[in-house]
Design an enzyme around this catalytic site. Structure first.
Site, short mmCIF file in Angstrom:
data_model
loop_
_atom_site.label_atom_id
_atom_site.label_comp_id
_atom_site.label_asym_id
_atom_site.label_seq_id
_atom_site.Cartn_x
_atom_site.Cartn_y
_atom_site.Cartn_z
CB CYS A 111 52.85 12.08 -7.91
SG CYS A 111 53.26 10.82 -9.14
CG HIS B 192 47.83 11.67 -8.60
ND1 HIS B 192 48.38 12.93 -8.67
CD2 HIS B 192 48.74 10.83 -9.17
CE1 HIS B 192 49.55 12.87 -9.27
NE2 HIS B 192 49.80 11.60 -9.57
#
Length: 484
Positions: free
Chosen positions: A333, A430
């Site tokens: 991310c 994630h």
């Protein structure tokens, strides 16, 4: 009628999250329809609820403990710190806006209505709701307009049990002091208290219990020992990172630079559970270890700010040396965005409009965009031909030549990037280390076999163990009062 009980702490990090999770699992094991609830949470560790939208990872874990789908109503107000004074505000799973501390205080009366609406939603069809407070009710300077502790408890008429942490010391003073400064209406809401994180012979604290009762008149519902299984559960917030540093020797050292706005660092928990991995969290003032085989850049709530901090710590030079020595890098991310050539925020979504150079390890660029991606995803590792499942929470669009080598596919679309030599990898997904197949293949690429244990099974077993420990240690009469 749905029963409810609320655990409030004498301070932050006294163990409320794990106690609520354990009680949720205990209630579920007894066949009750139970759900967790936290009116207000402050954390950059967010999850995507099963009904869409963001909640705190802690409430996601508590829903898992309760064996129910997670919902945005279980954590109706989530504050995600972006600076020393300001946070992004998530209300019922969606971005509500941004505010600094004083401005947020003025919003609380409006947000309380959303909290009460969500609480009513969570109660529907439930036998029991277990509520977690935030911080401490003794913060009387914040009592006006409070939605996290007594403001909610008195408005919703939920009985409160105070939790004190004996491990940090001063537990008698913290409980007695809380009693002394609470408003009368707040004090009447408290049923009793729990002592948490006790080590040693519980009988040695008998005089302490008598002293607390003599000052407060409150009943003790149990002295909870240090719960060993809690170490196998995801931690809620970065306040615990100091305790997560591992100094043991292992076949593979994995270095994680800890930046001010680190987010979703529980991505790393499955790696920490592997006996062949020493996970080292590197703080400001420390160097990235030269003997690390892998460096992971985790998520960030403020990519550009954390990127500047990364450089200020000299970690950009350490990382360049790591790569020249043949080391590998994974960015997740915000960490993925940092690995590129440039990160731009022309709209000032993270602060002032600006553009900064990235670390230049991937041939990509990122432009921050106002549309926020929030979704649970089924995915596949292109590197290791392994199934993945996880979630996305991010601002920004990333493009560039290295994106032609996607590291994963998410719901059938390419995501992330790989360097030409395959040693630098980034993705917006994630949770990839939670895939047992992916994790074992990653370890195999370093010549390691791995433990081979299901991480999800490990977490579930830990929740059962915590529930069993609580059932043994807490007052049976008190448990019967809301568990039946």
């Amino acid at each position: 009628m749905t029963k409810a009980i609320m655990l409030q702490g004498t301070g932050s990090d006294v163990g409320k999250t794990i106690l609520v999770a354990g009680l949720c699992r205990l209630a579920a094991n007894r066949g009750l329809a139970v759900a967790p609830f936290k009116p207000q949470n402050m954390s950059n560790n967010a999850a995507v609820a099963d009904d869409g939208g963001e909640i705190g990872r802690a409430q996601w874990l508590q829903a898992l403990a309760a064996r129910v789908p997670s919902s945005v109503h279980m954590n109706p107000v989530l504050l995600k710190p972006q600076s020393e004074t300001g946070s992004q505000i998530i209300v019922q799973g969606r971005v509500f806006g941004q505010a600094k501390g004083r401005d947020y205080q003025r919003l609380k009366p409006q947000l309380l209505e959303a909290v009460l609406d969500s609480f009513a939603t969570v109660k529907q069809g439930r036998d029991l709701v277990i509520v977690e407070g935030a911080g401490s009710p003794a913060e009387i300077n914040l009592r006006a307009g409070d939605i996290a502790n007594m403001g909610f408890a008195t408005r919703a008429d939920v009985p409160v049990v105070l939790v004190g942490d004996i491990d940090r010391g001063g537990v008698i003073a913290s409980i007695v002091g809380t009693h002394a400064i609470l408003l009368d209406e707040d004090r009447r809401q408290v049923q009793g208290y729990l002592i948490n994180k006790f080590r040693g012979d519980v009988s040695l604290f008998d005089d302490g219990l008598k002293a607390i009762e003599s000052y407060t008149g409150w009943q003790c519902f149990g002295v909870v020992p240090w719960l060993k299984a809690a170490a196998r559960l995801p931690a809620e917030d970065s306040v615990v990172l100091e305790r997560l540093v591992k100094n043991r020797e292992a076949a593979l050292k994995v270095a994680v630079p800890v930046l001010s706005r680190i987010a979703n660092f529980d991505d790393l928990d499955p790696l920490a559970a592997e006996p062949d991995i020493a996970l080292v969290y590197v703080r400001a003032g420390e160097r990235l270890p030269a003997d690390a085989g892998l460096v992971i850049l985790p998520g960030s709530k403020s990519t550009i700010g954390d990127l500047e901090e990364f450089r200020a710590n000299g970690w950009d030079k350490d990382l360049a040396l790591h790569v020249r020595r043949g080391g590998r890098v994974i960015g997740i991310c915000g960490g993925y965005q940092m690995l590129g050539r440039k990160v731009s925020d022309s709209l000032g979504l993270e602060g002032l409009p600006r553009s900064v150079d990235g670390l230049g390890l991937l041939d990509i660029e990122t432009e921050m965009a106002p549309e926020k991606t929030v979704r649970n995803s089924a995915a596949h590792s292109e590197e290791y031909d392994a199934p993945l499942s996880g979630y996305e929470i991010h601002l920004g669009k990333t493009h560039g030549p290295d994106c032609a080598r996607p590291s994963v596919t998410i719901d059938g679309r390419p995501d992330g990037a790989l360097s030409a030599d395959g040693r630098i990898m980034g993705t917006y997904l994630h949770g990839l280390f939670g895939s047992d197949v992916y994790r074992q293949k990653l370890l195999a690429s370093f010549g390691l076999e791995g433990e081979g244990q299901s991480y999800a099974g490990r977490v579930d077993a830990a929740l059962d163990e915590v529930a069993s420990d609580l059932e043994r240690q807490l007052s049976p009469e008190w448990l019967r009062s809301f568990l039946g």
